[in-house]
Scaffold this active site. Sequence first.
Site, PDB file in Angstrom:
ATOM      1  N   HIS A  81      59.635  64.807  17.401  1.00  0.00           N
ATOM      2  CA  HIS A  81      59.893  64.867  18.847  1.00  0.00           C
ATOM      3  C   HIS A  81      61.389  65.092  19.097  1.00  0.00           C
ATOM      4  O   HIS A  81      62.231  64.563  18.383  1.00  0.00           O
ATOM      5  CB  HIS A  81      59.426  63.572  19.529  1.00  0.00           C
ATOM      6  CG  HIS A  81      59.388  63.717  21.026  1.00  0.00           C
ATOM      7  ND1 HIS A  81      60.520  63.620  21.789  1.00  0.00           N
ATOM      8  CD2 HIS A  81      58.367  64.003  21.865  1.00  0.00           C
ATOM      9  CE1 HIS A  81      60.177  63.835  23.064  1.00  0.00           C
ATOM     10  NE2 HIS A  81      58.887  64.062  23.131  1.00  0.00           N
ATOM     11  N   GLU A 106      57.572  71.940  22.983  1.00  0.00           N
ATOM     12  CA  GLU A 106      58.186  71.261  24.117  1.00  0.00           C
ATOM     13  C   GLU A 106      59.634  71.715  24.258  1.00  0.00           C
ATOM     14  O   GLU A 106      60.509  71.229  23.520  1.00  0.00           O
ATOM     15  CB  GLU A 106      58.186  69.748  23.906  1.00  0.00           C
ATOM     16  CG  GLU A 106      56.834  69.128  23.665  1.00  0.00           C
ATOM     17  CD  GLU A 106      56.830  67.618  23.904  1.00  0.00           C
ATOM     18  OE1 GLU A 106      56.135  67.186  24.818  1.00  0.00           O
ATOM     19  OE2 GLU A 106      57.551  66.903  23.199  1.00  0.00           O
TER      20      GLU A 106
END
Length: 234
Positions: free
Chosen positions: A88, A157
């Site tokens: 992430h 993302e």
Amino acid sequence: MLIAANFKTNKTRCQTAAYYKEVSDFIAAKNINTEAMIFPPATALDSFEGKISVGAQNAYAVENGAYTGEIGLEQLDEFGIKTILIGHSERRHILGESQELIAEKFHYYKEKGFRIVYCIGEPLEVREESSAALMAYLDDQLEGIDLAYNKLIIAYEPVWAIGSGLTPTEGEVELIHTALRQKIKAPILYGGSVKTANAKELLSLNNVDGALIGSGALNAEDYCMILEIADSLK
Ligand code: 13P
């Protein structure tokens, strides 16, 4: 279609249990077939009973040992957790995880048979440079990662779209997902400011196989609404 909610550093154990129950009841009542997956903070991991997959936001590439502040396989095994988020952007950019460390975690948890939601995404300055720079940046984030792993899920993302309310245009998302699809057979989720208001448009795009949602899924009702939208698109 897969709709994943990343709680990040939000929700207590008690709040997570209430969320799980509310969403589980909704899935049963509405007969939702879309897969629901949540990533609560480590303190709220538990052996939940229901149809929502539960994953860890992070864990060290070790069974147990002297790694202050980290959890490992042993702590995940206690609750039967077999899903993990790796790479992430907040771990890359705020917590300083290198591609080398990320690839090590990937291999460790792959070896243990985990489903891995592997995140990639470019910062704004890279996007502003050129499309070629953007794709090269994403390629670097895939270095050392086995793209043929059968329990791999990719989450694209863009860093600048996370928590900002901004999203790339639908055309841009589709273009990048389609470019990624050329080399990745695994499902590709989109993440970055997904919410009830834009979920339908984003989830309808070619090569978008679901979403990874932060703030827009913190409220269980909103998350349920997005699950229902995803389910209606199949
Ligand atoms: P937001 O949905 O809050 O933009 O966060 C996206 C994200 O980082 C999910 O992992």
